[in-house]
Scaffold this active site. Structure first.
Site, short mmCIF file in Angstrom:
data_model
loop_
_atom_site.label_atom_id
_atom_site.label_comp_id
_atom_site.label_asym_id
_atom_site.label_seq_id
_atom_site.Cartn_x
_atom_site.Cartn_y
_atom_site.Cartn_z
N THR A 1 0.83 -1.22 0.00
CA THR A 1 0.00 0.00 0.00
C THR A 1 0.86 1.26 0.00
O THR A 1 0.52 2.25 -0.65
CB THR A 1 -0.90 0.01 1.26
OG1 THR A 1 -1.81 -1.06 1.15
CG2 THR A 1 -1.67 1.31 1.39
N SER B 1 1.49 -7.43 -1.26
CA SER B 1 2.18 -8.50 -0.51
C SER B 1 1.37 -9.78 -0.43
O SER B 1 1.88 -10.81 -0.01
CB SER B 1 2.59 -8.02 0.88
OG SER B 1 1.50 -7.97 1.76
N THR C 1 1.53 -4.62 4.04
CA THR C 1 1.34 -5.03 5.44
C THR C 1 0.71 -6.41 5.59
O THR C 1 0.84 -7.05 6.62
CB THR C 1 0.44 -4.02 6.19
OG1 THR C 1 -0.84 -3.99 5.58
CG2 THR C 1 1.04 -2.63 6.20
N ASP C 2 0.01 -6.87 4.54
CA ASP C 2 -0.78 -8.10 4.71
C ASP C 2 0.07 -9.32 5.06
O ASP C 2 -0.34 -10.15 5.86
CB ASP C 2 -1.62 -8.38 3.44
CG ASP C 2 -2.74 -7.36 3.29
OD1 ASP C 2 -3.04 -6.66 4.28
OD2 ASP C 2 -3.31 -7.27 2.20
N1 ASP Z 1 -2.74 -5.39 0.27
C1 ASP Z 1 -1.67 -4.53 0.72
C2 ASP Z 1 -0.38 -5.34 0.74
O1 ASP Z 1 -0.20 -6.12 1.62
C3 ASP Z 1 -1.99 -4.00 2.07
C4 ASP Z 1 -0.96 -3.07 2.68
O2 ASP Z 1 0.15 -2.92 2.23
O3 ASP Z 1 -1.32 -2.42 3.69
O4 ASP Z 1 0.42 -5.21 -0.15
#
Ligand code: ASP
Length: 334
Positions: A12, A54, A85-86
């Site tokens: 993100t 991710s 973050t995932d």
């Molecule tokens: N879907 C995103 C990822 O994990 C979520 C994030 O980065 O907060 O790449």
């Protein structure tokens, strides 16, 4: 002035809006351009490894990140990896096993909102991470998010939307970062004695089964055929159903005789497993010599098993590696 390498992998933090939803499109240089103030305390070079949500990160990407750190290790004082973050907690744990005893900090970070938004956590997380990576007292693999520094093996994403998305599980925070101050709660770099070691192999043939009441064991047979190691996320401090028709006992007996590694863990996030407490856990644990995760996170358990099975499949060595503490991952001693 400290020299830091910023490695971008997507997430993100690097995402832009598109017709099909948020998508990582920003380059590592573009990310850096949003935190001009960091020039007062470090000098940064950038490396774009990939640009992925991710959700699509796999063990091969962890090896690529570790290999980039290894390749550039002598040229920099610290490393910051921007990541979605995932699956960040898995990547932080995997890097903790692939890069062991690093006297230089390797920091993984990301954000809940893209860095180009007016209101976002991204700029703070990125500059906090660079500040921590440039700090003399910092070392090893850690995750920096929302002003907290978490050991790479102890992080878990516990909130899908809030800025305080990550918690440190069964272990204290290493430090907190408040504006330009880093407050260390664990200031123990002088205890680092083992040599820096990079590992280059993972065995991704590891499966996870989450128990629910009423499941029979046939799914376990399927898993044992497909994986070298199986982790069972059971209930409470740990156990396996043993009512007449469920078949777990026979399934576990069969896999162990086939040389598969079975690790028991718990669905409960805090305080960990202890299979010795109840008859449903104790009997099966001792009869088959099952491993259990105790206070390790699921993310650490999964990636530690991939790391270990990448080095050996010999039962006693797997056990020895599994209970050896790496980057603060396990405190229980058996
Ligand atoms: N879907 C995103 C990822 O994990 C979520 C994030 O980065 O907060 O790449």
């Amino acid at each position: 002035m400290k020299h830091i390498l910023l490695i971008a992998t997507g997430g993100t933090i690097a995402s832009k809006r598109s017709d099909s939803g948020l998508k990582p499109l920003m380059s590592s240089e573009e990310l850096l351009s949003y935190v001009p103030d960091i020039k007062t305390f470090c000098q940064v070079d950038t490396l774009q490894l990939f640009n992925l949500d991710s959700t699509n990160i796999q063990p091969g990407h962890w090896l690529a990140i570790a290999s980039a750190v290894e390749k550039h290790y002598e040229d920099y004082d610290g490393f910051v990896i921007c990541h979605g973050t995932d699956t960040m907690a898995y990547s932080a744990a995997a890097l903790s096993y692939l890069i062991q005893n690093s006297p230089k900090p390797v920091v993984i970070t990301g954000s809940q909102k893209p860095i180009d938004m007016e209101i976002t956590d991204a700029r703070t997380n990125l500059s906090d991470s660079l500040r921590f990576a440039a700090c003399e007292k910092a070392y090893g693999v850690s995750l920096v998010f929302d002003g907290k520094v978490i050991a790479g093996t102890r992080a878990k994403k516990e909130r899908t939307k809030s800025y305080n998305a990550f918690s440190s599980i069964n272990f204290p925070y290493i430090a907190s970062i408040q504006e330009d101050h880093i407050l260390f709660y664990l200031d123990d770099k002088m205890l680092l004695k083992e040599p820096l070691t990079f590992y280059r192999h993972l065995n991704s043939s590891v499966g996870l089964l989450k128990l629910i009441p009423s499941m029979d064991a046939s799914v376990l047979d399927y898993m044992a055929e497909h994986y070298d190691g199986v982790i069972i996320e059971s209930f409470g401090v740990g156990g396996l159903p043993n009512y007449d028709t469920c078949g777990y006992y026979d399934a576990v007996k069969k896999w162990i005789s086939q040389g598969k590694t079975v690790v028991m863990t718990t669905q409960v996030t805090n305080e960990g497993s202890n299979m010795s407490v109840y008859e449903v856990g104790r009997s099966i644990k001792y009869e088959f010599g099952l491993l259990e995760s105790y206070d390790m996170t699921l993310e650490a358990t999964v990636t530690k098993l991939m790391w270990i099975l990448g080095q050996t499949k010999e039962r006693e060595r797997v056990r020895e590696f599994f209970y050896r503490t790496v980057n603060r991952d396990i405190l229980w001693k058996v």
